[in-house]
Design an enzyme around this catalytic site. Sequence first.
Site, PDB file in Angstrom:
ATOM      1  N   HIS A  37      29.106  27.217 -25.716  1.00 58.70           N
ATOM      2  CA  HIS A  37      30.430  27.836 -25.832  1.00 58.70           C
ATOM      3  C   HIS A  37      31.552  26.800 -25.870  1.00 58.70           C
ATOM      4  O   HIS A  37      32.661  27.101 -26.296  1.00 58.70           O
ATOM      5  CB  HIS A  37      30.666  28.845 -24.698  1.00 58.70           C
ATOM      6  CG  HIS A  37      30.955  28.234 -23.360  1.00 58.70           C
ATOM      7  ND1 HIS A  37      29.983  28.048 -22.396  1.00 58.70           N
ATOM      8  CD2 HIS A  37      32.106  27.768 -22.819  1.00 58.70           C
ATOM      9  CE1 HIS A  37      30.540  27.508 -21.314  1.00 58.70           C
ATOM     10  NE2 HIS A  37      31.815  27.320 -21.553  1.00 58.70           N
ATOM     11  N   ASP A  47      23.027  28.953 -23.925  1.00 57.58           N
ATOM     12  CA  ASP A  47      24.346  28.320 -23.865  1.00 57.58           C
ATOM     13  C   ASP A  47      24.235  26.795 -23.799  1.00 57.58           C
ATOM     14  O   ASP A  47      24.938  26.130 -23.041  1.00 57.58           O
ATOM     15  CB  ASP A  47      25.134  28.840 -22.663  1.00 57.58           C
ATOM     16  CG  ASP A  47      26.625  28.479 -22.748  1.00 57.58           C
ATOM     17  OD1 ASP A  47      27.128  28.316 -23.878  1.00 57.58           O
ATOM     18  OD2 ASP A  47      27.273  28.338 -21.688  1.00 57.58           O
ATOM     19  N   SER A  55      32.216  23.094 -17.574  1.00 54.48           N
ATOM     20  CA  SER A  55      31.107  23.574 -18.397  1.00 54.48           C
ATOM     21  C   SER A  55      30.467  22.422 -19.159  1.00 54.48           C
ATOM     22  O   SER A  55      31.146  21.669 -19.854  1.00 54.48           O
ATOM     23  CB  SER A  55      31.606  24.630 -19.382  1.00 54.48           C
ATOM     24  OG  SER A  55      31.994  25.806 -18.710  1.00 54.48           O
TER      25      SER A  55
END
Length: 389
Positions: free
Chosen positions: A126, A156, A233
């Site tokens: 993402h 992801d 992230s």
Amino acid sequence: MLEQEKNQAPGKQPAGKKHRFLPLVLVAAGLIIAAGWLLQALPEVQKKPQINLFNSSGSITPKLVNQEAEKQAANPVVSIAQKMSPAVTGITSIPTDGLLSRTGDEVTGSGVIFDAQNGYIVTNNHVVEGASRILVTLADGREIPAEIIGKDSHTDLAVLQVKAPNLIAATFGDSDRVSVGETAVAIGNPLGMRFARSVTVGVISGINRKLSGDEGSAYPLLQTDAAINPGNSGGALINSRGEVIGINSVKIAMPGFEGMGFAIPSNQVKQVIASLIQHKEVVRPALGVTLKGEVTAEAAAYYHLPVDYGVVIEVHPTSPADKAGLRHMDIIIAVDDQVIRTAEEIRTAISQHQVGDTVQVKVIREKRAIGRDAYEEMVIPVILGRLEG
């Protein structure tokens, strides 16, 4: 007497005067010798404190060296941060625009170098999704363009590649050995590069946590209370041995949910990145259904189901399940004689096969012609297709 003195030979001194100067000569000689001794001894006095600082090999004695070692032993996070921070990068994803220029709408995240020789970096999908250009910021300040090698939305994860010398790679550990309560250190770039390689510390709060998605994509995650914020992230979750045990991915940011961060286990990461490097993608088999919910004892009693377990499905049009004859609201109770009670069990059963394999799917189906609360059990062979997306 005066006449006698006058008649003495020239150059000879009276005996009394010769002995009168002897003590002065001896004193002067003594002072010179003492001064010389002091001059020789003074450097030795100056050297003594320095001699005590070194051992026989010329290196600093353990008392001084151990100050740093004692600090790291008292707080191992110090050595973890020093060892692992150079392997953590910043990731800036620049959205599509005509001039490929920095617009201020960039998405920032983190990445971890896992192959220094080939310049491979793992991050979250993402973070790079929809980017027209990606820049990687290294610990030494270098900003280098990166290429997407492959990405996988289901886990992801994405693999990037940069061409740069002197990279430092992280060491990946065995996430199957992780225990609840052990130290967890998160390194990443919360809120962008202004807080690059921030270090937060916590513990492993849980293992095998699952956040469900379509097609049973409820992959096991590590849960930690180490602070993970936007920008973290793709960063590293590290154990006390300085090994990456997870890639930070999910942060629950809702009222009442504090200190719940999640990371993709390192063993799963290693499998995915190997496939992404080799195939540019991860090829997975699929039935082509959405898992709507799991049958409970209460639901079975209310609907008068013949079983109190199974998973309710919604069939995708033109999917392998649709072509095989599965229907909306069928209840899958077994795959290849393996009893199915949860969505995770369906994912596990299907993942053991390859695209093109045939699986025997046992379902409970409502008999529409007879009416409500009438069901039949059937086994339907399904040729597995490829999971898209």
